[in-house]
Design a protein around this motif. Structure first.
Motif, PDB file in Angstrom:
ATOM      1  N   GLY A 156       0.790  -1.226   0.000  1.00 32.66           N
ATOM      2  CA  GLY A 156       0.000   0.000   0.000  1.00 32.66           C
ATOM      3  C   GLY A 156       0.817   1.266   0.000  1.00 32.66           C
ATOM      4  N   SER A 157       2.101   1.156  -0.316  1.00 30.87           N
ATOM      5  CA  SER A 157       2.975   2.335  -0.248  1.00 30.87           C
ATOM      6  C   SER A 157       2.698   3.300  -1.395  1.00 30.87           C
ATOM      7  CB  SER A 157       4.440   1.900  -0.296  1.00 30.87           C
ATOM      8  OG  SER A 157       4.720   1.201  -1.490  1.00 30.87           O
ATOM      9  N   ASP A 158       2.995   4.577  -1.140  1.00 30.75           N
ATOM     10  CA  ASP A 158       2.886   5.611  -2.167  1.00 30.75           C
ATOM     11  C   ASP A 158       3.982   5.377  -3.195  1.00 30.75           C
ATOM     12  OD1 ASP A 158       2.584   7.872  -3.678  1.00 30.75           O
ATOM     13  OD2 ASP A 158       2.880   9.291  -2.029  1.00 30.75           O
ATOM     14  N   LEU A 159       3.638   5.418  -4.469  1.00 28.83           N
ATOM     15  CA  LEU A 159       4.615   5.152  -5.526  1.00 28.83           C
ATOM     16  C   LEU A 159       5.419   6.384  -5.913  1.00 28.83           C
ATOM     17  CD1 LEU A 159       2.568   2.846  -7.932  1.00 28.83           C
ATOM     18  CD2 LEU A 159       4.078   2.205  -6.041  1.00 28.83           C
ATOM     19  N   ARG A 160       5.054   7.549  -5.401  1.00 28.44           N
ATOM     20  CA  ARG A 160       5.739   8.778  -5.794  1.00 28.44           C
ATOM     21  C   ARG A 160       7.233   8.675  -5.480  1.00 28.44           C
ATOM     22  NH1 ARG A 160       3.873  13.455  -7.382  1.00 28.44           N
ATOM     23  NH2 ARG A 160       1.753  12.750  -6.893  1.00 28.44           N
ATOM     24  N   GLY A 161       8.054   8.954  -6.498  1.00 27.65           N
ATOM     25  CA  GLY A 161       9.497   8.910  -6.343  1.00 27.65           C
ATOM     26  C   GLY A 161      10.118   7.553  -6.640  1.00 27.65           C
ATOM     27  N   ALA A 162       9.274   6.501  -6.802  1.00 26.71           N
ATOM     28  CA  ALA A 162       9.808   5.183  -7.142  1.00 26.71           C
ATOM     29  C   ALA A 162      10.321   5.171  -8.580  1.00 26.71           C
ATOM     30  CB  ALA A 162       8.717   4.125  -6.964  1.00 26.71           C
TER      31      ALA A 162
END
Length: 350
Positions: A156-162
């Motif tokens: 459920g982690s935020d994908l921003r910056g991946a």
């Protein structure tokens, strides 16, 4: 609705009414579609239909499971027994909702079920958005679902910056990359042949990070690697495993078949993809996660419709269109697309 007069426009006998998938390939038919024997039914007049790689797999006899022939469509309701879908409403098609239906490669397509089922299977199209953009609703919903499953597999982690690498520069790969970039992911598209990347660059649909031939991509460089090729072939999976970070996620989005495995990787690929599972394993001493994405949900479809409506240029999907053909031309075009390598999206206007 049973016994109601036929209010469809008259059609000359010589005109083809649909393209049917037969054992000998796609064929024109003049048979009128019949109303399903279901509590409710809706007759749709397809305005525009996209040719999907799953259509081509069906023609080639290489797609297991139920037929979804001619499912990327936008059309207008011509007859309806449910107030949820009034006559004149513009609709798309979610083929993962189990309604009884014919093919979108037709002048008329019946869909049957109860009213609630049909309302899910034929989501209403947003006003003010053109057909050429809306015909991408179903493939964009599949791309949205892929991102949903990536988030789930990552807890459920935020994908921003991946960082993400998408293997495969077809329509599916482009849509996944464009949606991921809109979510704040740094995306690179890679492809075995550079000419497809050149095509995407000329059409201005590459992500900002751009594209690179598969052999020129760095190892151990990405948090997420999505296999968006037509099939998850062993050599493609090996490239994906090479590109992923230690403990990175390799997503199976392309087609798999029962029993598919890669020697040395302890993973049942088809089970993981169709079951939308995530499995931690090792590849040549490197810990990795293998995840699956399969189909869509109604929420993904609504997300796709909102994106096509709200994005200033609909993520540039219309720039992927390379041809529009008529119904009589379609069988020959389908055979050509099976046999030859073509770029972009071909549409049919029944």
């Amino acid at each position: 609705m049973t016994g109601a007069p036929d209010t469809r426009p008259a059609t000359r006998e010589a005109e083809p009414l649909s393209v049917e998938l037969t054992g000998a390939g796609p064929r024109l038919s003049r048979a009128r579609p019949r109303r399903p024997d279901t509590p409710d039914a809706v007759l749709v007049e397809p305005a525009l239909v996209g040719i999907c790689r799953s259509d081509l797999k069906e023609i080639a006899g290489m797609r297991p499971g139920p037929s979804q022939f001619g499912h990327e469509l936008v059309g207008v309701v011509a007859r309806s027994s449910t107030s949820r879908l009034p006559v004149g409403a513009r609709v798309c098609l979610d083929p993962n909702v189990p309604a009884l239906r014919g093919t979108g490669f037709a002048r008329w397509m019946w869909a049957g079920g109860d009213g609630d089922l049909l309302a899910r299977a034929l989501p209403l199209a947003p006003a003010g958005v053109g057909d050429r953009r809306l015909v991408f609703a179903e493939p964009l919903a599949c791309a949205a679902h892929c991102l949903t499953m990536i988030r789930r597999h990552l807890g459920g982690s935020d994908l921003r910056g991946a960082t993400m690498c998408v293997l495969g520069a077809g329509t599916a790969g482009v849509l996944i990359a464009r949606l991921a970039e809109a979510a704040g992911v740094r995306v690179l598209i890679t492809n075995r042949d550079a000419d497809r990347l050149t095509f995407l660059a000329e059409r201005r649909v590459l992500p900002r990070t751009g594209g690179a031939p598969l052999g020129e991509t760095s190892s151990d460089a990405h948090d997420i690697v999505v296999i968006a090729t037509s099939y998850v072939r062993p050599e493609v999976l090996e490239h994906a495993l090479r590109l992923a970070h230690r403990h990175g996620l390799v997503m199976l989005y392309g087609g798999t078949a029962a029993g598919d495995r890669l020697p040395g990787l302890g993973c049942d690929l088809d089970r993981v993809r169709r079951g939308e599972l995530v499995q931690t394993t090792e590849w040549r001493g490197k810990p990795v996660r293998i995840g699956g994405s399969y189909g869509t949900t109604p929420g993904d479809f609504q997300h796709a419709l909102r994106t096509l409506s709200d994005s200033p240029d609909g993520l540039g999907v219309e720039r992927l269109i390379t041809a529009e053909v008529s119904l009589p031309e379609l069988p020959a075009v389908l055979r050509t697309l099976v046999e030859e390598r073509r770029f972009g999206k071909v549409l049919a206007r029944p």
